[in-house]
Write an enzyme that holds these catalytic residues in place. Structure first.
Site, PDB file in Angstrom:
ATOM      1  N   PRO A  68      -0.731   0.193   2.581  1.00 45.72           N
ATOM      2  CA  PRO A  68      -1.995  -0.547   2.493  1.00 45.72           C
ATOM      3  C   PRO A  68      -1.864  -1.985   2.009  1.00 45.72           C
ATOM      4  CG  PRO A  68      -2.123   1.470   1.223  1.00 45.72           C
ATOM      5  CD  PRO A  68      -0.756   1.387   1.777  1.00 45.72           C
ATOM      6  N   ASN A  69      -2.676  -2.812   2.609  1.00 50.38           N
ATOM      7  CA  ASN A  69      -2.870  -4.222   2.237  1.00 50.38           C
ATOM      8  C   ASN A  69      -1.721  -5.141   2.651  1.00 50.38           C
ATOM      9  OD1 ASN A  69      -5.445  -3.830   0.921  1.00 50.38           O
ATOM     10  ND2 ASN A  69      -4.304  -2.751  -0.655  1.00 50.38           N
ATOM     11  N   ARG A 115      -2.761 -12.874   0.847  1.00 53.16           N
ATOM     12  CA  ARG A 115      -2.996 -12.014  -0.309  1.00 53.16           C
ATOM     13  C   ARG A 115      -2.114 -12.449  -1.498  1.00 53.16           C
ATOM     14  NH1 ARG A 115      -0.159  -6.161  -0.926  1.00 53.16           N
ATOM     15  NH2 ARG A 115      -1.270  -5.511  -2.779  1.00 53.16           N
ATOM     16  N   TYR A 125       3.224 -12.535  -3.695  1.00 52.53           N
ATOM     17  CA  TYR A 125       3.841 -12.016  -2.470  1.00 52.53           C
ATOM     18  C   TYR A 125       4.319 -13.090  -1.493  1.00 52.53           C
ATOM     19  CZ  TYR A 125       1.718  -7.718  -4.187  1.00 52.53           C
ATOM     20  OH  TYR A 125       1.375  -6.649  -4.963  1.00 52.53           O
ATOM     21  N   ASN A 134       7.957   0.278   2.643  1.00 54.47           N
ATOM     22  CA  ASN A 134       7.212  -0.430   1.591  1.00 54.47           C
ATOM     23  C   ASN A 134       5.905   0.325   1.442  1.00 54.47           C
ATOM     24  OD1 ASN A 134       5.852  -1.988  -0.226  1.00 54.47           O
ATOM     25  ND2 ASN A 134       6.335  -3.950   0.756  1.00 54.47           N
ATOM     26  N   ALA A 163       0.731   0.189  -2.629  1.00 51.05           N
ATOM     27  CA  ALA A 163       0.059   0.890  -3.732  1.00 51.05           C
ATOM     28  C   ALA A 163       0.353   2.396  -3.712  1.00 51.05           C
ATOM     29  CB  ALA A 163      -1.438   0.638  -3.664  1.00 51.05           C
ATOM     30  N   GLU A 196      13.518   2.485  -0.157  1.00 53.86           N
ATOM     31  CA  GLU A 196      12.246   1.981  -0.689  1.00 53.86           C
ATOM     32  C   GLU A 196      12.385   0.485  -0.937  1.00 53.86           C
ATOM     33  OE1 GLU A 196      10.980   3.897  -4.313  1.00 53.86           O
ATOM     34  OE2 GLU A 196       9.503   2.349  -4.735  1.00 53.86           O
ATOM     35  N   HIS A 226      10.286  -3.331  -1.994  1.00 56.84           N
ATOM     36  CA  HIS A 226       9.110  -4.074  -2.460  1.00 56.84           C
ATOM     37  C   HIS A 226       9.427  -5.554  -2.440  1.00 56.84           C
ATOM     38  CE1 HIS A 226       7.152  -0.408  -3.717  1.00 56.84           C
ATOM     39  NE2 HIS A 226       8.302  -0.030  -4.258  1.00 56.84           N
ATOM     40  N   ARG A 230       6.141  -6.140 -13.566  1.00 61.38           N
ATOM     41  CA  ARG A 230       4.689  -6.313 -13.428  1.00 61.38           C
ATOM     42  C   ARG A 230       3.943  -5.298 -14.306  1.00 61.38           C
ATOM     43  NH1 ARG A 230       3.124  -6.635  -7.328  1.00 61.38           N
ATOM     44  NH2 ARG A 230       1.185  -7.298  -8.312  1.00 61.38           N
TER      45      ARG A 230
HETATM   46  C1  DQA Z   1       4.388  -3.993  -3.304  1.00 62.78           C
HETATM   47  C2  DQA Z   1       4.227  -3.682  -4.796  1.00 62.78           C
HETATM   48  C3  DQA Z   1       3.108  -2.671  -5.036  1.00 62.78           C
HETATM   49  O1  DQA Z   1       2.978  -2.395  -6.416  1.00 62.78           O
HETATM   50  C4  DQA Z   1       1.786  -3.219  -4.524  1.00 62.78           C
HETATM   51  O2  DQA Z   1       0.766  -2.243  -4.648  1.00 62.78           O
HETATM   52  C5  DQA Z   1       1.872  -3.728  -3.122  1.00 62.78           C
HETATM   53  C6  DQA Z   1       3.054  -4.474  -2.707  1.00 62.78           C
HETATM   54  C7  DQA Z   1       5.438  -5.083  -3.035  1.00 62.78           C
HETATM   55  O3  DQA Z   1       5.949  -5.159  -1.918  1.00 62.78           O
HETATM   56  O4  DQA Z   1       5.759  -5.870  -3.953  1.00 62.78           O
HETATM   57  O5  DQA Z   1       0.922  -3.622  -2.352  1.00 62.78           O
HETATM   58  O6  DQA Z   1       4.808  -2.819  -2.641  1.00 62.78           O
END
Ligand code: DQA
Length: 144
Positions: free
Chosen positions: A9-10, A17, A22, A73, A76, A97, A99, A106
């Site tokens: 998501p997002n 964003r 990011y 990725n 959330a 995994e 990020h 964080r």
């Molecule tokens: C994220 C880190 C997550 O905590 C966050 O919810 C994201 C992006 C990252 O790529 O840094 O949406 O996965």
């Protein structure tokens, strides 16, 4: 070697964003970088994004027998989703995994990944390079 990149998501909002966290690179631009790196290393890429947990679970289930490595990725869902974790565990496909941000530096709720125990490893905090480093790891490391 077939790689499935899953963006949760997002991540469709990358570029606009929270750019201080990011960066300003869009997901389409990240995809282009991933494809370029994969082409150099002779790997095939399927690159997807969804805001829906169930759709992501279905894609992970369908990856069995099709993809060699999943690069995830989970955004959330990293911190909340038993369903994604169980899907990764059930497929048995080696999973990396990733990020963009250093989740460990964080908020405390981002320090815990429900996904990490069922992955081969994490690449965290290298911005868009987390994605291309994952291509290198998928191709060059004998993942289990
Ligand atoms: C994220 C880190 C997550 O905590 C966050 O919810 C994201 C992006 C990252 O790529 O840094 O949406 O996965």
């Amino acid at each position: 070697m077939k790689l499935l990149f899953l963006n949760c998501p997002n991540l469709n909002l990358l570029g606009q964003r929270e750019p201080s966290v990011y960066g300003r690179t869009t997901l389409a631009e990240i995809e282009a970088k991933v494809r370029e790196r994969a082409a150099k290393l002779g790997a095939e890429v399927d690159f997807r994004q969804s805001n829906l947990e169930g759709e992501l679970v279905t894609w992970i289930q369908q990856a069995k027998g099709v993809f060699d490595v999943i690069v995830l990725n989970a955004a959330a869902y990293t911190h909340t989703s038993v369903a994604l974790r169980d899907a990764i565990s059930a497929t048995g496909i080696p999973t990396i995994e990733i990020h963009l941000s250093n989740v460990h530096a964080r908020e405390e709720f981002r320090h815990k990944s429900l996904i990490a125990p069922v992955t081969t490893g994490q690449i965290v905090g290298f911005g868009v390079h987390s994605y291309t480093l994952a291509v290198d790891a998928a191709v060059n490391v004998n993942l289990k």
